[in-house]
Write a protein that holds these residues in place. Structure first.
Motif, PDB file in Angstrom:
ATOM      1  N   HIS A  27      51.828  24.568  50.529  1.00  0.00           N
ATOM      2  CA  HIS A  27      51.254  25.296  49.399  1.00  0.00           C
ATOM      3  C   HIS A  27      49.752  25.057  49.397  1.00  0.00           C
ATOM      4  CE1 HIS A  27      51.935  27.248  45.328  1.00  0.00           C
ATOM      5  NE2 HIS A  27      50.631  27.036  45.383  1.00  0.00           N
ATOM      6  N   VAL A  28      49.016  26.108  49.540  1.00  0.00           N
ATOM      7  CA  VAL A  28      47.576  26.154  49.307  1.00  0.00           C
ATOM      8  C   VAL A  28      46.668  26.383  50.524  1.00  0.00           C
ATOM      9  CG1 VAL A  28      46.190  23.971  49.120  1.00  0.00           C
ATOM     10  CG2 VAL A  28      46.385  25.496  47.183  1.00  0.00           C
ATOM     11  N   PRO A  29      47.142  26.278  51.787  1.00  0.00           N
ATOM     12  CA  PRO A  29      46.176  26.551  52.852  1.00  0.00           C
ATOM     13  C   PRO A  29      45.773  28.027  52.886  1.00  0.00           C
ATOM     14  CG  PRO A  29      48.347  26.286  53.790  1.00  0.00           C
ATOM     15  CD  PRO A  29      48.473  25.976  52.332  1.00  0.00           C
ATOM     16  N   VAL A  30      44.483  28.261  53.121  1.00  0.00           N
ATOM     17  CA  VAL A  30      44.017  29.641  53.320  1.00  0.00           C
ATOM     18  C   VAL A  30      43.312  29.688  54.666  1.00  0.00           C
ATOM     19  CG1 VAL A  30      43.811  30.271  50.890  1.00  0.00           C
ATOM     20  CG2 VAL A  30      41.885  29.168  52.014  1.00  0.00           C
ATOM     21  N   ASP A  31      43.255  30.861  55.255  1.00  0.00           N
ATOM     22  CA  ASP A  31      42.627  31.012  56.567  1.00  0.00           C
ATOM     23  C   ASP A  31      41.742  32.254  56.524  1.00  0.00           C
ATOM     24  OD1 ASP A  31      42.994  30.141  59.661  1.00  0.00           O
ATOM     25  OD2 ASP A  31      42.701  32.315  59.496  1.00  0.00           O
ATOM     26  N   PRO A  32      40.582  32.177  57.185  1.00  0.00           N
ATOM     27  CA  PRO A  32      39.667  33.330  57.128  1.00  0.00           C
ATOM     28  C   PRO A  32      40.297  34.630  57.617  1.00  0.00           C
ATOM     29  CG  PRO A  32      38.701  31.517  58.444  1.00  0.00           C
ATOM     30  CD  PRO A  32      40.026  31.035  57.922  1.00  0.00           C
ATOM     31  N   ASN A  33      41.323  34.548  58.460  1.00  0.00           N
ATOM     32  CA  ASN A  33      41.902  35.753  59.045  1.00  0.00           C
ATOM     33  C   ASN A  33      43.029  36.341  58.196  1.00  0.00           C
ATOM     34  OD1 ASN A  33      41.822  37.593  61.161  1.00  0.00           O
ATOM     35  ND2 ASN A  33      43.458  36.569  62.280  1.00  0.00           N
ATOM     36  N   PRO A  62      44.396  37.986  54.788  1.00  0.00           N
ATOM     37  CA  PRO A  62      43.943  38.614  53.553  1.00  0.00           C
ATOM     38  C   PRO A  62      44.357  37.777  52.347  1.00  0.00           C
ATOM     39  CG  PRO A  62      45.044  40.204  54.952  1.00  0.00           C
ATOM     40  CD  PRO A  62      45.233  38.875  55.596  1.00  0.00           C
ATOM     41  N   PHE A  63      43.450  37.661  51.358  1.00  0.00           N
ATOM     42  CA  PHE A  63      43.737  36.852  50.177  1.00  0.00           C
ATOM     43  C   PHE A  63      43.446  37.681  48.933  1.00  0.00           C
ATOM     44  CE2 PHE A  63      42.841  33.504  47.016  1.00  0.00           C
ATOM     45  CZ  PHE A  63      44.012  32.787  47.153  1.00  0.00           C
ATOM     46  N   GLY A  64      44.388  37.667  47.983  1.00  0.00           N
ATOM     47  CA  GLY A  64      44.204  38.401  46.740  1.00  0.00           C
ATOM     48  C   GLY A  64      45.513  38.433  45.997  1.00  0.00           C
ATOM     49  N   GLY A  65      45.510  39.101  44.840  1.00  0.00           N
ATOM     50  CA  GLY A  65      46.674  38.964  43.984  1.00  0.00           C
ATOM     51  C   GLY A  65      47.405  40.241  43.646  1.00  0.00           C
ATOM     52  N   TYR A  66      48.699  40.107  43.354  1.00  0.00           N
ATOM     53  CA  TYR A  66      49.487  41.136  42.687  1.00  0.00           C
ATOM     54  C   TYR A  66      49.157  41.047  41.193  1.00  0.00           C
ATOM     55  CZ  TYR A  66      52.979  41.928  46.494  1.00  0.00           C
ATOM     56  OH  TYR A  66      53.630  42.249  47.650  1.00  0.00           O
ATOM     57  N   GLY A 106      39.411  38.209  56.351  1.00  0.00           N
ATOM     58  CA  GLY A 106      39.872  39.010  57.473  1.00  0.00           C
ATOM     59  C   GLY A 106      39.273  40.413  57.484  1.00  0.00           C
ATOM     60  N   ARG A 107      39.998  41.318  58.085  1.00  0.00           N
ATOM     61  CA  ARG A 107      39.564  42.711  58.157  1.00  0.00           C
ATOM     62  C   ARG A 107      39.402  43.312  56.756  1.00  0.00           C
ATOM     63  NH1 ARG A 107      39.932  46.603  62.148  1.00  0.00           N
ATOM     64  NH2 ARG A 107      40.915  45.115  63.550  1.00  0.00           N
ATOM     65  N   ILE A 156      35.948  43.059  55.475  1.00  0.00           N
ATOM     66  CA  ILE A 156      35.011  43.998  56.112  1.00  0.00           C
ATOM     67  C   ILE A 156      35.197  45.387  55.487  1.00  0.00           C
ATOM     68  CG2 ILE A 156      34.361  45.050  58.335  1.00  0.00           C
ATOM     69  CD1 ILE A 156      33.764  41.946  57.938  1.00  0.00           C
ATOM     70  N   GLU A 157      36.445  45.769  55.259  1.00  0.00           N
ATOM     71  CA  GLU A 157      36.692  47.074  54.634  1.00  0.00           C
ATOM     72  C   GLU A 157      36.106  47.100  53.225  1.00  0.00           C
ATOM     73  OE1 GLU A 157      40.903  47.474  55.170  1.00  0.00           O
ATOM     74  OE2 GLU A 157      40.662  47.974  57.307  1.00  0.00           O
ATOM     75  N   GLY A 158      36.199  45.967  52.528  1.00  0.00           N
ATOM     76  CA  GLY A 158      35.721  45.907  51.146  1.00  0.00           C
ATOM     77  C   GLY A 158      34.209  45.922  51.008  1.00  0.00           C
ATOM     78  N   PHE A 159      33.511  45.533  52.046  1.00  0.00           N
ATOM     79  CA  PHE A 159      32.045  45.492  51.956  1.00  0.00           C
ATOM     80  C   PHE A 159      31.385  46.642  52.713  1.00  0.00           C
ATOM     81  CE2 PHE A 159      32.868  40.978  50.871  1.00  0.00           C
ATOM     82  CZ  PHE A 159      32.166  40.938  49.673  1.00  0.00           C
TER      83      PHE A 159
END
Ligand code: NAD
Length: 499
Positions: A460-466, A468-472, A482-483, A486-489
């Motif tokens: 529980h809790v590791p994140v990785d740059p590759n 995608p991170f965000g919420g429902y 991740g990608r 890039i799409e968001g910016f």
């Protein structure tokens, strides 16, 4: 309780001794009228530094500076490999100044020096280098089209990803350096310019990062830092018509205001918001590992983690063992300052946050929760709260429904997995969740049925740059990393050529 402390670097003392102000167009600039604000060491409640808040004139100035830098092409016009090289040099400088940045963060935010070194700096370095690499990998598509007129015409169609323009990156106080970089790096990799608005309590590391970026060769005006209250400077920034994209990380309540303000100008936005993240411990789970996971995933940074495990659903057959083991280990954690290398539980970020967590504990007491350990504040001058385990809970109770953002673990039993799944998904949040089991078939059945942006299995809790991170649900809109980042910016442009 422990009391030894590591020595503060001379460079950190010198940085703290300055009165800081917003970083605009390559340097800190004093506002004409901005108020002074003291910054505190959460472990001692003593003033460690001060800043001058931006006035309205400076908000205008900072947006103009970022816009001029964008339009001039001084950054967006560089060859992608040049941007990549400068961003990698920026990462090297963050690494070289890692101890200084870690100490600044610990003194300003309260977190353990180990966590500051490993995550604020260490994990950020991975993220920085990963995102720098994206500068040379941004791509569009070629697309076949079927346009019938004029008869016989031939077409060539493709898409381009273009920098969005001026980015406002709004950052919370829980991981001030890391989350600032979560925004700065993809934004700059794509060729944008950015204005970071750090949280009111924790502006120091963003200011130091901006200096290091200049040293690395990022041109003046490309990376700016706006100092000021969220409700004033932050709100003015988000509502500014010349800001092209807002990337906000913070509470759900403020995120809603930010989304509405951004929408007013059709400014693009992503919202990374709060969580009330469940851990599901099935009957076959390794209880020692699950307890270690609950402590690591739930009490990291004193539970001030959006993704923190805070609702722990444990199969009834293992509930007693789990609560006993968790209680024994949590009650043995040593409380002390972040600069004390032996301390395992440190101060919360502010008196306000300490009061808020203590209020939640009072509510839990009134609602009938059982405190198996913790429940108050230790006799220390800083903003400490004892790590706390709550049991005898019901699903509707406040400590099961609301994000406390403190060192509080709520444990509930369940009898069958369907019941547990209902309880897991019975939340307005949907940021992360974890399943603890070695029954692969059951785990694979559960993953798609959990309403969360990230599901972990046996961690529980590791994140990785590759990843995608965000919420429902009310944990946010959009994804970063991740990608997806890039799409968001960037904006997509379709090009259609007749020949
Ligand atoms: P917050 O919402 O109070 O503040 C976040 C930022 O917004 C700060 O910089 C603040 O100054 C600014 N702000 C406040 N009012 C504003 C306004 N009207 N307009 C523009 N900006 C404004 O959050 P916080 O207390 O700093 O951080 C804790 C919260 O952040 C928790 O809810 C946590 O779950 C969430 N968080 C989410 C993630 C994620 O990735 N989903 C990561 C970390 C923290």
């Amino acid at each position: 309780m422990t009391t030894s402390q590591i020595d503060t670097l001379a460079s950190v003392e010198a940085f703290l001794a300055r009165t800081h102000a917003s970083f605009i167009d390559g340097q800190q600039r004093q506002p004409r009228t901005g108020a002074h604000q003291d910054l505190f060491n959460p472990a001692t409640n003593r003033v460690i530094s001060r800043v001058q808040q931006a006035d309205a004139h400076q908000v205008e100035l900072i947006v103009q500076s970022a816009q001029q830098a964008f339009k001039s092409g001084i950054w967006s016009g560089l060859a992608p490999a040049q941007r990549e090289r400068i961003l990698l040099r920026f990462a090297d400088l963050v690494e070289a100044h890692g101890e200084e940045l870690a100490q600044l963060e610990t003194l300003n935010q309260g977190k353990s020096i180990h966590l500051a070194r490993a995550v604020e700096v260490g994990a950020s370095l991975n993220y920085m280098r990963y995102m720098a690499g994206w500068a040379t990998k941004i791509e569009g598509q070629t697309l076949d089209v079927s346009i019938p007129v004029p008869a016989g015409a031939r077409f060539n169609a493709y898409t381009r990803r273009e920098a969005a323009g001026v980015i406002a990156g709004i950052v919370p106080w829980n991981f001030p350096l890391m989350i600032a970089l979560w925004k700065v790096m993809p934004a700059l990799a794509c060729g944008n310019t950015i204005i970071i608005k750090p949280a009111d309590e924790t502006p120091l590391t963003a200011l130091r990062l901006a200096e290091l970026a200049i040293e690395a060769g990022v041109p003046a005006g490309v990376f700016n830092v706006l100092i000021g209250k969220g409700s004033e400077a932050g709100a003015a920034l988000v509502a500014h018509p010349k800001v092209n994209k807002v990337s906000f990380t913070g509470s759900t309540a403020v995120g809603k205001q930010v989304g509405v303000a951004a929408l007013h100008n059709m400014t693009r936005f992503t919202l990374e918001l709060g969580g009330k993240n469940p851990m599901l411990v099935l009957a076959d789970a390794d209880i020692d590992k699950a307890v270690a996971g609950a402590i690591g995933g739930g009490l990291l940074n004193q539970g001030q983690v959006c993704a923190a495990a805070s609702r722990l659903y444990v199969h009834a057959s293992r509930h007693k063992d789990f609560v006993e083991a968790l209680t024994a280990q949590v009650s043995a954690l040593k409380i002390g300052a972040g600069m004390d290398p032996d301390a395992q539980i440190n101060a919360l970020v502010s008196r306000k946050q300490q009061d808020s967590v203590l209020r939640y504990l009072d509510i839990a007491r009134r609602e009938g929760a059982q405190f198996t350990t913790g429940g108050g504040k230790p006799d220390l001058p800083g903003y400490f709260v004892q790590p706390t385990v709550l049991s005898n809970l019901q699903q509707h109770m406040t400590s099961v429904q609301e994000e406390i953002f403190g060192p509080v673990l709520s444990v509930l039993p369940f009898d069958d997995v369907e019941q547990a799944l209902d309880m897991l998904n019975d939340s307005r949040y949907g940021l992360t969740a974890s399943i603890w089991s070695n029954d692969l078939g059951r785990v694979m059945d559960l993953i798609p049925r959990i309403e969360a942006g990230t599901v972990w299995v046996n961690n529980h809790v590791p994140v990785d740059p590759n990843l995608p991170f965000g919420g429902y649900k009310q944990s946010g809109i959009g994804r970063e990393f991740g990608r997806a980042a890039i799409e968001g910016f960037t904006e997509t442009k379709s090009v259609c050529i007749t020949y």
